[in-house]
Design a protein around this motif. Sequence first.
Motif, PDB file in Angstrom:
ATOM      1  N   LEU A  54      33.229  42.638  42.306  1.00 36.59           N
ATOM      2  CA  LEU A  54      32.741  43.461  43.414  1.00 36.59           C
ATOM      3  C   LEU A  54      32.439  44.885  42.935  1.00 36.59           C
ATOM      4  N   ARG A  55      33.301  45.423  42.055  1.00 39.27           N
ATOM      5  CA  ARG A  55      33.014  46.755  41.506  1.00 39.27           C
ATOM      6  C   ARG A  55      31.740  46.723  40.675  1.00 39.27           C
ATOM      7  N   SER A  56      31.570  45.685  39.873  1.00 46.28           N
ATOM      8  CA  SER A  56      30.360  45.557  39.053  1.00 46.28           C
ATOM      9  C   SER A  56      29.126  45.432  39.935  1.00 46.28           C
ATOM     10  N   GLN A  57      29.251  44.667  40.996  1.00 46.20           N
ATOM     11  CA  GLN A  57      28.129  44.501  41.917  1.00 46.20           C
ATOM     12  C   GLN A  57      27.757  45.841  42.548  1.00 46.20           C
ATOM     13  N   GLN A  58      28.759  46.641  42.917  1.00 43.87           N
ATOM     14  CA  GLN A  58      28.487  47.951  43.510  1.00 43.87           C
ATOM     15  C   GLN A  58      27.818  48.879  42.502  1.00 43.87           C
ATOM     16  N   ARG A  59      28.296  48.836  41.247  1.00 44.92           N
ATOM     17  CA  ARG A  59      27.673  49.660  40.215  1.00 44.92           C
ATOM     18  C   ARG A  59      26.225  49.246  39.989  1.00 44.92           C
ATOM     19  N   LEU A  60      25.966  47.934  39.991  1.00 46.44           N
ATOM     20  CA  LEU A  60      24.591  47.452  39.818  1.00 46.44           C
ATOM     21  C   LEU A  60      23.707  47.877  40.989  1.00 46.44           C
ATOM     22  N   GLN A  61      24.271  47.840  42.185  1.00 45.27           N
ATOM     23  CA  GLN A  61      23.504  48.269  43.361  1.00 45.27           C
ATOM     24  C   GLN A  61      23.170  49.757  43.250  1.00 45.27           C
ATOM     25  N   ASP A  62      24.166  50.543  42.817  1.00 39.86           N
ATOM     26  CA  ASP A  62      23.915  51.982  42.630  1.00 39.86           C
ATOM     27  C   ASP A  62      22.843  52.212  41.566  1.00 39.86           C
ATOM     28  N   ALA A  63      22.938  51.475  40.464  1.00 44.60           N
ATOM     29  CA  ALA A  63      21.933  51.609  39.401  1.00 44.60           C
ATOM     30  C   ALA A  63      20.554  51.216  39.922  1.00 44.60           C
ATOM     31  N   ASN A  64      20.492  50.164  40.722  1.00 49.01           N
ATOM     32  CA  ASN A  64      19.217  49.724  41.299  1.00 49.01           C
ATOM     33  C   ASN A  64      18.649  50.810  42.215  1.00 49.01           C
ATOM     34  N   ASP A  65      19.520  51.433  43.006  1.00 48.06           N
ATOM     35  CA  ASP A  65      19.059  52.519  43.878  1.00 48.06           C
ATOM     36  C   ASP A  65      18.513  53.682  43.051  1.00 48.06           C
ATOM     37  N   HIS A  66      19.225  54.024  41.967  1.00 46.40           N
ATOM     38  CA  HIS A  66      18.762  55.110  41.110  1.00 46.40           C
ATOM     39  C   HIS A  66      17.430  54.753  40.450  1.00 46.40           C
ATOM     40  N   LEU A  67      17.275  53.503  40.035  1.00 41.60           N
ATOM     41  CA  LEU A  67      16.002  53.079  39.434  1.00 41.60           C
ATOM     42  C   LEU A  67      14.867  53.151  40.453  1.00 41.60           C
ATOM     43  N   SER A  68      15.151  52.777  41.687  1.00 43.68           N
ATOM     44  CA  SER A  68      14.120  52.861  42.727  1.00 43.68           C
ATOM     45  C   SER A  68      13.698  54.312  42.955  1.00 43.68           C
ATOM     46  N   ASN A  69      14.692  55.203  43.001  1.00 44.16           N
ATOM     47  CA  ASN A  69      14.371  56.625  43.171  1.00 44.16           C
ATOM     48  C   ASN A  69      13.570  57.140  41.981  1.00 44.16           C
ATOM     49  N   SER A  70      13.942  56.733  40.787  1.00 45.88           N
ATOM     50  CA  SER A  70      13.217  57.152  39.590  1.00 45.88           C
ATOM     51  C   SER A  70      11.787  56.637  39.616  1.00 45.88           C
ATOM     52  N   ALA A  71      11.604  55.405  40.035  1.00 45.77           N
ATOM     53  CA  ALA A  71      10.250  54.835  40.118  1.00 45.77           C
ATOM     54  C   ALA A  71       9.400  55.622  41.110  1.00 45.77           C
ATOM     55  N   ARG A  72       9.990  56.010  42.246  1.00 44.15           N
ATOM     56  CA  ARG A  72       9.245  56.812  43.221  1.00 44.15           C
ATOM     57  C   ARG A  72       8.872  58.173  42.633  1.00 44.15           C
ATOM     58  N   MET A  73       9.816  58.768  41.897  1.00 41.31           N
ATOM     59  CA  MET A  73       9.528  60.067  41.281  1.00 41.31           C
ATOM     60  C   MET A  73       8.414  59.954  40.245  1.00 41.31           C
ATOM     61  N   ILE A  74       8.477  58.911  39.432  1.00 40.05           N
ATOM     62  CA  ILE A  74       7.444  58.704  38.407  1.00 40.05           C
ATOM     63  C   ILE A  74       6.082  58.486  39.057  1.00 40.05           C
ATOM     64  N   ASN A  75       6.037  57.703  40.126  1.00 41.30           N
ATOM     65  CA  ASN A  75       4.761  57.488  40.829  1.00 41.30           C
ATOM     66  C   ASN A  75       4.240  58.804  41.400  1.00 41.30           C
ATOM     67  N   SER A  76       5.145  59.628  41.933  1.00 43.02           N
ATOM     68  CA  SER A  76       4.733  60.928  42.460  1.00 43.02           C
ATOM     69  C   SER A  76       4.188  61.816  41.336  1.00 43.02           C
TER      70      SER A  76
END
Length: 108
Positions: A54-76
Amino acid sequence: MDWDERSQRIAANTRNILDRTTASIARSQQIAIDAEQVGTEVLSELDDQRESLLRSQQRLQDANDHLSNSARMINSLKRNVLYNKYLLILIILLEVLILIGLTIIKFI
């Protein structure tokens, strides 16, 4: 006498069977206790692994959220770079037109 002897042998056999059955029951109880201890240990270990997953899953979810934010920033950033290129091209074209216009005015 034959009857008493036979009754004693039957009683001895019955007692022997009863002793073996009692020993078998005791072994079965010990096996059940051991199995219960192993089951308890396995459940405890599985609970620890579940928490770890469950901790690993939460860390992966956080990493996925950060990657999504990074992708939006790169597109901008890509969009801003493209707008800047178009603006630079427009400025260069205006400068060329002004130079052409000044050249024409100078010779007229």
